[in-house]
Write an enzyme that holds these catalytic residues in place. Structure first.
Site, PDB file in Angstrom:
ATOM      1  N   ARG A  34       0.812  -1.223   0.000  1.00 45.43           N
ATOM      2  CA  ARG A  34       0.000   0.000   0.000  1.00 45.43           C
ATOM      3  C   ARG A  34       0.844   1.270   0.000  1.00 45.43           C
ATOM      4  O   ARG A  34       0.358   2.347  -0.301  1.00 45.43           O
ATOM      5  CB  ARG A  34      -0.968  -0.012   1.198  1.00 45.43           C
ATOM      6  N   ASN A 249       0.492   2.195   6.908  1.00 45.97           N
ATOM      7  CA  ASN A 249       0.366   1.309   5.747  1.00 45.97           C
ATOM      8  C   ASN A 249       0.448   2.013   4.403  1.00 45.97           C
ATOM      9  O   ASN A 249       0.659   1.359   3.390  1.00 45.97           O
ATOM     10  CB  ASN A 249      -0.945   0.529   5.842  1.00 45.97           C
ATOM     11  N   LYS A 372      33.391  24.501   3.832  1.00 43.96           N
ATOM     12  CA  LYS A 372      33.573  23.048   3.933  1.00 43.96           C
ATOM     13  C   LYS A 372      34.943  22.795   4.530  1.00 43.96           C
ATOM     14  O   LYS A 372      35.912  23.438   4.104  1.00 43.96           O
ATOM     15  CB  LYS A 372      33.488  22.415   2.546  1.00 43.96           C
ATOM     16  N   ASN A 407      40.611  25.447  -3.648  1.00 44.36           N
ATOM     17  CA  ASN A 407      41.169  24.306  -2.922  1.00 44.36           C
ATOM     18  C   ASN A 407      41.424  23.098  -3.801  1.00 44.36           C
ATOM     19  O   ASN A 407      42.000  22.115  -3.359  1.00 44.36           O
ATOM     20  CB  ASN A 407      40.225  23.918  -1.777  1.00 44.36           C
ATOM     21  N   SER A 426      38.564  42.129  -1.166  1.00 45.93           N
ATOM     22  CA  SER A 426      37.426  41.543  -1.880  1.00 45.93           C
ATOM     23  C   SER A 426      37.869  40.913  -3.190  1.00 45.93           C
ATOM     24  O   SER A 426      38.847  41.333  -3.804  1.00 45.93           O
ATOM     25  CB  SER A 426      36.396  42.628  -2.178  1.00 45.93           C
ATOM     26  N   ALA A 444      42.442  43.852  -3.068  1.00 47.41           N
ATOM     27  CA  ALA A 444      41.230  43.373  -3.736  1.00 47.41           C
ATOM     28  C   ALA A 444      41.576  42.877  -5.135  1.00 47.41           C
ATOM     29  O   ALA A 444      42.449  43.419  -5.810  1.00 47.41           O
ATOM     30  CB  ALA A 444      40.209  44.502  -3.814  1.00 47.41           C
TER      31      ALA A 444
END
Ligand code: UD1
Ligand code: CA
Length: 508
Positions: A34, A249, A372, A407, A426, A444
């Site tokens: 189901r 179900n 990361k 990286n 920047s 920058a």
């Protein structure tokens, strides 16, 4: 579900722990047609665990001598899942799905030496609570029964097995809806699919099961009437909370169970002092934790092993997976996976923190920044539009807008180290491996490919040249040329016509 499954220990101590339950048997071989899903039913997840995981978590505190999970449909996936969430559980294969009674018989055959009370539970009862299971076990023992079934009074018993009691209130049988008389169907006390019974009695009754019913299956539920016929003491114990026994179900029931479990989790959090601004759009896994005085804004998901500290604010519209948010930190409209967000740190809006991100106290990761494997030191800031991968940033540093930590050389990842109080201009590219020393600056727009000593200013960009009068000559008649001409004539009128500053260029 992305949430990390947390292992549930089902390791028992010989005969069974304090609960005295010798074995737990989870029936999880059914197809779950189901659900209309390629995923085996019991592996559908919500609230931080699979359905099977929830059932195992509710029975784990019994500390039973052994835990058996009957697998069949999708068995490879279910077995693999078990190695992650309950490595101590024993998977037992039911080759053909000949009914819940057949599944129970196969399980008991796999643990021939087990004697005494055995808890049998459907794998699709994800809202079952430890307290409910414990109450069933206690009632069973107190009554001296051979078999006790968990029941519930429900408003809508459609599709469920009905509890048939005699005039004196004694349980006589469980009748599946499709085999029930009209009178039996009118009963609202249903079989929850959780049973505790004496192993020897169960083995005996299961061995004699027929399949004379609408589905032509061996029904575990028929064991009860067989034991009644033997004159053995059986009982039915209503669950304190009807929610606990709800099965699952199909996809609609899955959504409803998810909602109910979430409501429970949020209720507990609010009772403990967490502010949940909009419970309808806030989702917290059972495996996560949130401290008092944290504020969960609308549209927030707190998933996996995430923990949110006191006074922290999360949301609106934020997903945290396996992430730590320390006291006083704030995370706004962000997506964080496996990150550690230190005290009073600030994240977002629109930040993406990936595994290995560690933000120290008071640091900031701002709008449109992805990180990361990156450590950001105390009070350091990455305020705008940057990618920070495989980096160590010291304290008090500022990473200018649109900085990229370059990286990846196409084959391998390399690390960048930024010292304390560094100022990255920047639009800098920091091509790893590279180190920027304490107190250094980068100009920058620089592409930094070699180490910058402490205190140096690194400039790595083409020198600017201005081609004077180019627009007038090459774009004459355009609004730009007209604006330039007007500016030049008013400058000339003001006697400031000496335009040719050093570095200008009249060619082209
Ligand atoms: C079952 C009960 C019903 C009860 C309901 C509670 C039976 C016959 N009926 O109905 O009285 O009200 O649960 O939710 O048990 N399974 C196997 N192998 C099989 C068949 C089933 O392992 O060959 C497992 C399923 O994976 C499931 C459990 O047994 O976990 C119950 O089977 P299911 O088909 O879901 O029974 P229901 O119709 O829900
Ligand atoms: Ca079911």
């Amino acid at each position: 579900m992305v949430a990390q499954e947390q292992s549930v220990s089902t390791a028992g101590v010989g005969e069974g722990g304090e609960s005295g339950v010798a074995a737990v048997v989870v029936l999880a071989a059914g197809q779950g047609t189901r659900m209309r899903s390629a995923t085996p039913k019991v592996l559908h997840s919500f609230g931080g665990r699979s359905m099977l995981g929830h059932v195992l978590a509710a029975t784990a505190p019994l500390d039973a001598g052994s835990t058996v999970v009957v697998v069949g449909s999708g068995r490879a996936a279910v077995e693999e899942h078990l190695t992650q969430v309950a490595p101590d559980a024993l998977p037992v294969v039911q080759d053909q799905q000949r009914g819940s009674g057949h599944a129970a018989a196969v399980a008991l055959a796999a643990i021939p030496d087990v004697q005494g009370p055995v808890l049998l539970v459907n794998g699709d009862a994800p809202l079952l609570r430890v307290e409910t299971v414990t109450a069933l076990v206690d009632a069973h023992r107190a009554a001296g029964n051979v078999l006790t079934v968990l029941t519930a009074e429900v408003q809508d018993p459609t599709g469920l097995g009905r509890i048939v009691r005699d005039a004196g209130g004694a349980v006589r049988a469980i009748v599946e809806e499709r085999d029930a008389t009209a009178e039996q169907r009118a009963v609202h006390e249903i079989n929850a699919g959780v049973y505790i019974g004496d192993a020897a009695a169960l083995r005996r009754a299961l061995a004699g099961l027929g399949q004379d019913n609408d589905q032509g299956e061996q029904y575990l539920t028929d064991v009860l009437a067989r034991l009644v016929a033997e004159g053995a003491p059986v009982g039915g114990v209503p669950a304190a909370e009807a929610d606990d026994v709800l099965g699952c179900n199909d996809q609609r029931e899955l959504a409803a169970r998810r909602r109910t479990l979430n409501d429970r989790v949020l209720d507990d959090l609010m009772r403990a002092g967490v502010t949940v601004v909009d419970p309808m759009t806030t989702w917290v896994d059972v495996t996560a934790s949130v401290a008092a005085d944290a504020v969960l804004q609308p549209g927030t998901q707190i998933l996996g092993s995430t923990s949110v500290g006191p006074g922290a604010t999360v949301g609106p519209d934020t997903t945290l997976v396996d992430t730590t948010v320390d006291a006083g930190a704030s995370v706004v409209r962000s997506h964080c996976l496996g990150a550690e967000i230190g005290p009073d740190a600030s994240v977002g809006p629109f930040s993406y923190l990936r595994p290995g991100t560690r933000l120290s106290r008071g640091s900031k990761v701002g709008a449109f920044v992805e990180t990361k494997n990156a450590e950001v030191g105390e009070d350091s800031k990455v305020p705008h539009l940057s990618y920070v991968g495989d980096a160590t940033i010291g304290r008090g540093a500022n990473i200018g807008a649109a900085t990229v930590f370059v990286n990846y050389d196409g084959v391998a990842k390399h690390r960048t180290t930024i010292g304390d109080h560094v100022r990255i201009g920047s639009d800098s590219m920091l091509v790893a491996p590279v180190t920027v020393g304490d107190g250094a600056y980068t100009a920058a727009g620089s592409v930094i490919t070699t180490d910058v000593p402490p205190g140096a200013m690194a400039i790595a960009r083409a020198r600017q040249r201005n081609v004077a009068g180019w627009v007038g000559r090459r774009r004459s008649g355009t609004p730009a040329a007209e604006a330039a001409a007007a500016a030049q004539s008013s400058a000339a009128a003001a006697g400031e016509g000496r335009s040719e500053a050093s570095g200008t260029d009249t060619e082209q």
